[in-house]
Write a protein that holds these residues in place. Structure first.
Motif, PDB file in Angstrom:
ATOM      1  N   CYS A 146       0.836  -1.167   0.011  1.00 21.34           N
ATOM      2  CA  CYS A 146      -0.101  -0.028  -0.209  1.00 21.34           C
ATOM      3  C   CYS A 146       1.070   1.287   0.095  1.00 21.34           C
ATOM      4  O   CYS A 146       1.484   1.512   1.135  1.00 21.34           O
ATOM      5  N   VAL A 163       0.050   4.402  -0.024  1.00 24.65           N
ATOM      6  CA  VAL A 163      -0.454   5.135   1.151  1.00 24.65           C
ATOM      7  C   VAL A 163       0.030   5.194   2.387  1.00 24.65           C
ATOM      8  O   VAL A 163       0.694   6.200   2.934  1.00 24.65           O
ATOM      9  N   ASP A 164       0.106   3.949   3.083  1.00 25.36           N
ATOM     10  CA  ASP A 164       0.761   3.864   4.254  1.00 25.36           C
ATOM     11  C   ASP A 164       2.061   3.276   4.415  1.00 25.36           C
ATOM     12  O   ASP A 164       2.580   3.139   5.236  1.00 25.36           O
ATOM     13  N   CYS A 185      -6.453  -2.260   0.898  1.00 22.30           N
ATOM     14  CA  CYS A 185      -5.431  -1.972   2.216  1.00 22.30           C
ATOM     15  C   CYS A 185      -6.605  -1.995   3.497  1.00 22.30           C
ATOM     16  O   CYS A 185      -7.567  -1.185   3.363  1.00 22.30           O
ATOM     17  N   THR A 224      -6.026  -0.596   6.327  1.00 22.54           N
ATOM     18  CA  THR A 224      -6.017   0.540   7.138  1.00 22.54           C
ATOM     19  C   THR A 224      -6.659   1.778   6.218  1.00 22.54           C
ATOM     20  O   THR A 224      -7.337   2.354   6.671  1.00 22.54           O
ATOM     21  N   CYS A 225      -6.366   2.223   5.113  1.00 23.29           N
ATOM     22  CA  CYS A 225      -6.658   3.248   4.327  1.00 23.29           C
ATOM     23  C   CYS A 225      -7.869   2.800   3.251  1.00 23.29           C
ATOM     24  O   CYS A 225      -8.539   3.701   2.650  1.00 23.29           O
TER      25      CYS A 225
END
Ligand SMILES: [Zn+2]
Length: 665
Positions: free
Chosen positions: A128, A130-131, A145, A147-148
């Protein structure tokens, strides 16, 4: 006594986002802890800063069409500005792009490599961007993902690995030896369960981008962002430098560090970081404190949802100390809390304007009025049970607030302090100094009362200092007392003869609807700072004879006003202290009332309906912000509300059981 070292850190903030209320909160929590430790005499080192490497930053800069270094400078400076805006007392601000940090990160890498805990392999997995994490296949949520919620991409590359799998037993043993390593407990349990489930080796380098710290002896690789970022806590101490003071700093502040952070990066701090340090032959950190998330409307604040609160908007309207107070009071450590305009407005008006602000202005005003602004001497042996109870409560509160800070429970500490504020308010109401002031025989009791009220305020000012440092300074200016630490803080030690400063409004009430607040935060334009000027009465009676304003509606019936118009009328509960017929007047009574902040005179046309003595002790409703008017030569400050049927005598509106000063709406 030598000062105890106390090292506290915020996470370094990743520069993919601009600072918002979440960053502000973490930093303010750390600041309050740091300030409390300084008040206890500790040698405090407080570090914050920015985490600037990684693919996401590289891409964001490309997208913005600027050099990545310029991009990093710009966003990092916004975080530095946040510290200034929020009155943060950090000792240093670290950037991972600084040479000192490159040296430290490369040094820890070399040590871990030399210990045989870094090896080269190939990594393939779901990543991911983003993270900046590889997400194990089993954790993907509908292929995205966890998380996001963003897209993950399949990535394969040569990568160095850290042998995290080797550290399962040592980590579990470390946790056993430090039962308070991670707070709160329930999060510590999650981490233990995670480690007990087995650990996989960790990919710690990348070749797919270049914006990072080069791996020693293999510059095609840059360090994986966590290996780089976590090391900043050692960089601060001079780790990896040839600075002659570095080893002293290391032995002074390490490992006795407290890492503060939001809960989503607990695993990196409580699992990876201790393992990296063990591999490098260093002791893991002493303590991890993880706080919850601020929710808005029940959802986590996030840029993509568009529900991110800007701290600047709230500081603009409520003032810095009020925002600091709200954030620390509203979120119990470790829990999530809701960030709501209604809640901050209520806390401002109830806790700050009403409870704290009133008791200060009332006490200081009375000291000026009755004792020429000088703290009186207390005659020996005059204390009664009431005074002793107040002194004991103050002593207990000092101890319990300190204990709450020991476990980072600032929300509880503030609650305890506000209980003392409540007791002080009760003490004053019970003693009725305005009555004592009438009789010379009561002078000693009045001295006693004013002394203990001011003394308790002095204690309160000290207890709120870590959270509201500016207010503490202002309260001390009013009390005329010097700065003081927590080490010798004790009640009943105010110096008699202390000369008070002038009264100033500390937290003027904010008469603003939550709709106005919302409009303010929606447009991100700071609304004007509330004025402390009294608002002119707007309730002009409309009569048939009154000429219609140009363009006025011709609709019959009473004119409609907005809620805001209504709120301009400051209706307050007040208690009648004394009443007397105005000489030569059939209708008028002169009343002295307690309006919660002091005494005021009101002349009311109720003499035909009530004998003056019937009025004393009644709890009535007054218009508190009416322009003063002279009636039969007496200045009347406000108006008492009464109802009357056509041609009948007025009946006072009374509200039993509500304390003077309470708002009526
Ligand atoms: Zn993600």
């Amino acid at each position: 006594m030598t000062a105890q070292p106390f090292y506290i850190t915020t996470p370094i903030y990743y520069i993919n986002a601009r600072p918002h209320i979440g960053h502000a909160y973490t930093t303010i929590v750390a600041d309050a802890i740091a300030r409390s430790r300084r008040l206890l005499g500790d040698d405090v080192l407080f570090l914050t800063g920015t985490d600037e490497h990684g693919q996401k930053v590289e891409r964001a800069a490309q997208k913005a069409g600027i050099e990545v270094t310029a991009f990093a400078d710009e966003v990092s400076s916004a975080f530095r500005q946040m510290c200034v805006d929020l009155g943060i007392s950090n000792d240093d601000f670290i950037r991972t792009t600084e040479p000192r940090h490159h040296r430290a990160a490369q040094e820890i890498w070399r040590r871990v490599m030399a210990a045989g805990d870094i090896y080269k392999g190939h990594y393939e997995g779901w990543y991911c961007t983003v993270d900046e994490v590889f997400v194990p296949e089993t954790q993907l949520v509908d292929g995205a993902c966890p998380t996001c919620g963003g897209k993950v991409e399949r990535l394969q590359e040569e990568s160095y690995y850290f042998r995290l799998s080797r550290y399962q037993d040592r980590l579990l043993e470390f946790y056993r030896q430090l039962p308070d390593f991670l707070q709160p407990d329930f999060r510590f349990n999650e981490i233990r369960t995670f480690v007990e489930g087995g650990l996989q080796d960790l990919s710690v380098s990348r070749t797919s981008f270049t914006w990072g710290i080069p791996v020693p002896d293999d510059p095609r690789h840059v360090m994986y962002v966590w290996f780089d970022a976590l090391t900043n806590y050692l960089t601060e101490l001079g780790f990896g430098s040839d600075d002659p003071g570095a080893s002293d700093r290391m032995s002074r502040y390490w490992p006795g560090v407290t890492h503060l952070m939001a809960k989503e990066i607990t695993r990196q701090h409580a699992v990876y970081w201790p393992a990296f340090l063990m591999a490098a032959g260093l002791t893991p950190p002493r303590r991890i404190v993880a706080h919850g998330f601020w929710l808005m409307g029940g959802a986590k604040m996030s840029k993509s949802v568009g529900n991110v609160a800007r701290y600047q908007d709230y500081v603009g309207v409520f003032g810095l100390d009020a925002v600091r107070y709200f954030l620390l009071r509203e979120m119990p450590l470790g829990q999530d809390a809701n960030f709501a305009d209604e809640a901050i407005l209520t806390r401002f008006n109830a806790d700050l304007a009403n409870d704290l602000g009133n008791v200060i202005s009332r006490t200081v005003t009375m000291l000026h009025r009755y004792r020429d602004g000088v703290v009186p001497e207390v005659a020996p042996g005059t204390r009664t049970a009431l005074d002793t109870a107040l002194v004991e409560a103050a002593a207990t509160t000092i101890a319990s607030v300190r204990a709450s800070y020991d476990t980072f429970q600032m929300s509880v500490a503030l609650q305890q302090t506000w209980e003392l504020i409540g007791l002080l308010n009760k003490y004053i109401v019970e003693r009725e100094p305005w009555k004592l002031a009438k009789s010379p025989a009561s002078a000693a009791v009045l001295d006693l009362t004013l002394y203990h009220a001011a003394d308790t305020l002095r204690v309160i000012a000290a207890l709120i200092e870590p959270v509201m440092p500016q207010s503490t300074v202002r309260i001390r200016a009013m009390l005329g007392t010097p700065a003081e630490s927590w080490t010798g803080l004790a009640p009943a030690s105010l110096q008699a003869g202390t000369r008070l400063g002038p009264v100033e409004p500390l937290f003027p009430r904010i008469e603003r609807t939550t709709e106005e607040l919302r409009a303010m935060s929606d447009t991100s334009t700071p609304a004007p700072v509330p004025t402390t000027e009294p608002v002119a009465p707007v309730h002009v009676p409309v009569t048939a004879e009154a000429p219609a304003a140009p363009g006025a509606s011709v609709t019959a019936g009473p004119e409609l006003i907005s809620y805001d118009d209504f709120m301009k009328v400051d209706l307050r509960v007040a208690r009648v202290l004394r009443a007397e017929q105005v000489p030569k007047s059939k209708k008028l009574v002169k009343l002295a009332v307690d309006d919660g902040s002091g005494e005021r005179t009101i002349v009311a046309g109720i003499a035909e309906a009530y004998q003056p003595e019937q009025l004393v002790g009644r709890t009535v409703v007054i218009v508190a912000n009416l322009k003063p008017a002279k009636l039969m030569g007496i200045e009347s400050n406000g108006m008492i509300l009464a109802g009357s049927a056509e041609g009948a005598l007025p009946t006072l509106i009374t509200v039993d059981g509500v304390p003077p000063g309470a708002r009526v709406r």
